[in-house]
Scaffold this active site. Structure first.
Site, PDB file in Angstrom:
ATOM      1  N   HIS A  85       0.665  -1.317  -0.085  1.00 13.95           N
ATOM      2  CA  HIS A  85      -0.273   0.094  -0.196  1.00 13.95           C
ATOM      3  C   HIS A  85       0.864   1.444   0.366  1.00 13.95           C
ATOM      4  CE1 HIS A  85       0.102   1.386   4.431  1.00 13.95           C
ATOM      5  NE2 HIS A  85       0.043  -0.181   4.690  1.00 13.95           N
ATOM      6  N   ASP A  87      -0.739   4.459   1.211  1.00 18.32           N
ATOM      7  CA  ASP A  87      -1.353   5.444   2.311  1.00 18.32           C
ATOM      8  C   ASP A  87       0.007   5.362   3.700  1.00 18.32           C
ATOM      9  OD1 ASP A  87      -1.935   3.032   2.057  1.00 18.32           O
ATOM     10  OD2 ASP A  87      -3.550   4.058   3.432  1.00 18.32           O
ATOM     11  N   GLU A 152      -4.922   1.465   2.667  1.00 19.68           N
ATOM     12  CA  GLU A 152      -4.633   0.769   3.599  1.00 19.68           C
ATOM     13  C   GLU A 152      -5.480   0.866   4.580  1.00 19.68           C
ATOM     14  OE1 GLU A 152      -3.866  -2.432   6.528  1.00 19.68           O
ATOM     15  OE2 GLU A 152      -2.912  -0.118   6.075  1.00 19.68           O
TER      16      GLU A 152
HETATM   17 ZN   LIG Z   1       0.427  -1.715   6.840  1.00 23.67          ZN
END
Ligand SMILES: [Zn+2]
Length: 448
Positions: A85, A87, A152
């Site tokens: 992810h 983010d 996420e």
């Molecule tokens: Zn993570």
């Protein structure tokens, strides 16, 4: 070009390449909320396209793109997705030794910043793995996909993997690797294990509302005050011991640690396992049954009014295979039948999937440690938290594991800085983890 040139350059060159990509990613502030992951996805796209890979941005919302990149094989072998992810959780500036979005590398080889361990480190090393494979002319038997997904850490906007697996059924793969494991632990008896995340518990939040009689607070009736009834119900929940249940992944974990165990005496098994490493004392008890944590309370809206109803929200986590009906039965057993209350669930279950461990992907991973950390054994476990692997399992039936092996960054640094100040990773681990991914890809999908 040699036949195995995808195995990459020397350690120093590899370290510089992964570190640069990681620092570049850290400098893109993707604090979620709001996320704004598109610049990070574009950065990865530019990097991967320069290595000759096909990439696309796939976005439900323009500011929150996911990146999908693939290296196609001839379809004769298994397909594998590498995920990460883009983010991060927000970072408040005060308290950081180096500003959280500066991507600073110090003289001792530490890369500092938000996302250095969760999980731009992993995303960067998997992107570099793809680039090395492409540049080296590696042709997998099956397809290799790299997904850098948004959203996420928060997930409420459903723009990351939760959405992507539905929007892009072509991303179905046999195997995937994401976050959640890789912790190297030296046990009290001298053995070395490396955690492998193979599943997670589900969250199933509940609301218990005590029922009483409303009245003026100036003349309190202790008989039927909903707040007092709630206090007693909360006390009972706190004192209740949930039933033990052994799911296959946890049986594997205990078996790996202890050999044969007596399933009728799980307390003994837990005690012995906990004595092997402090890590187990934190997580193992929660992996043997439901956990019930009373958190938010609701009572009267006015201080001088005794309410007719008072409620508590319960953060409940259940094992794979435990559903709302099972949880309700346990909650009612805990609450008793002599006080009036209502019980409801606030959301459907989220999470609660797991993957088997007797797989070629498991063997491919273990073979890396046999070569690079002789004696170290993979230790399958399930997580008490949530991770994106769940979406791969439920949408595609993918065997989804979480692992990013590291051995230079101390456990305490990983634990103390996760979602906290001074998040950092050692550059040697960036090299080690990239070599792990190259090894696994070749062992699983190479031509042998
Ligand atoms: Zn993570």
């Amino acid at each position: 070009m040699t036949e195995t040139s995808w195995r990459g350059p020397d350690d120093r060159t590899l370290r510089d390449e992964v570190s640069k990509l990681l620092c570049d990613l850290i400098r893109v502030d993707t604090s979620n909320p709001p996320g704004n992951e598109t610049p990070a996805a574009k950065l990865l796209k530019d990097y991967l396209e320069a290595a000759g890979l096909d990439c696309e941005l796939v976005a439900r919302t323009p500011a929150r793109a996911n990146l999908v990149c693939s290296l196609d094989g001839d379809g004769t072998g298994p397909s594998l997705a590498l995920l990460g992810h883009t983010d991060v959780v927000p970072a408040d500036e005060p308290g950081w030794t180096h500003p959280p979005f500066s991507g600073h590398i110090d003289d001792e080889g530490w890369v500092w910043g938000r996302g250095a361990t969760d999980m731009k480190n992993e995303t960067a090393s998997r992107a570099v793995t793809m680039a090395l494979l492409a540049r080296g002319g590696f042709r997998p038997r099956g397809r290799i996909v790299f997904i850098a997904q948004a959203d996420e850490e928060d997930g409420t906007e459903q723009v990351g993997l939760a959405w992507l697996v539905g929007a892009r059924p072509d991303l179905r793969v046999d195997y995937s690797i994401d976050e959640g494991g890789g912790t190297r632990m030296e046990l009290a008896d001298g053995r070395v294990v490396v955690s492998l995340n193979v599943g997670e518990k589900a969250t199933l939040p509940a609301l218990v509302t005590a029922i009483g009689t409303a009245g003026h607070a100036s003349c309190p009736t202790t008989e039927d005050n909903a707040v007092l009834n709630l206090a007693e119900l909360v006390r009972r929940l706190g004192a209740y011991r949930t039933r033990r249940r052994l799911v296959p992944a946890v049986a594997d974990l205990l078996g790996a640690l202890l050999g044969d165990i007596d399933e009728r005496d799980l307390d003994d098994a837990v005690q012995r396992a906990c004595s092997l490493h402090p890590r187990f004392a934190e997580s193992l008890p929660a992996l043997l049954g439901t956990t019930i944590a009373p958190t938010r309370l609701y009572g009267s809206r006015a201080r001088n009014v005794i309410p007719a109803r008072a409620s508590v929200e319960l953060d409940c986590r259940v094992l794979p295979g435990t559903g709302p009906a099972d949880l309700e039965e346990e909650l009612r057993a805990a609450l008793g039948s002599d006080l009036a209350y209502e019980l409801g669930f606030l959301e459907p279950p989220t999470g609660g999937s797991s993957s088997p461990t007797n797989t070629p992907l498991f063997d491919a991973m273990q073979s890396f440690f046999d070569e690079h950390d002789p004696g170290a054994k993979l230790l399958p476990s399930i997580s008490t938290g949530f991770c994106d692997s769940h979406f791969m399992r439920t949408a595609f039936g993918t065997v989804a594991y979480g692992i990013w092996p590291c051995r230079t960054t101390p456990l305490e640094v990983l634990d103390d800085t996760a979602h906290n100040v001074d998040e950092r990773i050692h550059q040697d681990d960036l090299v080690y983890a990239t070599r792990f991914h190259l090894h696994v890809v070749e062992a699983l999908t190479g031509r042998g």
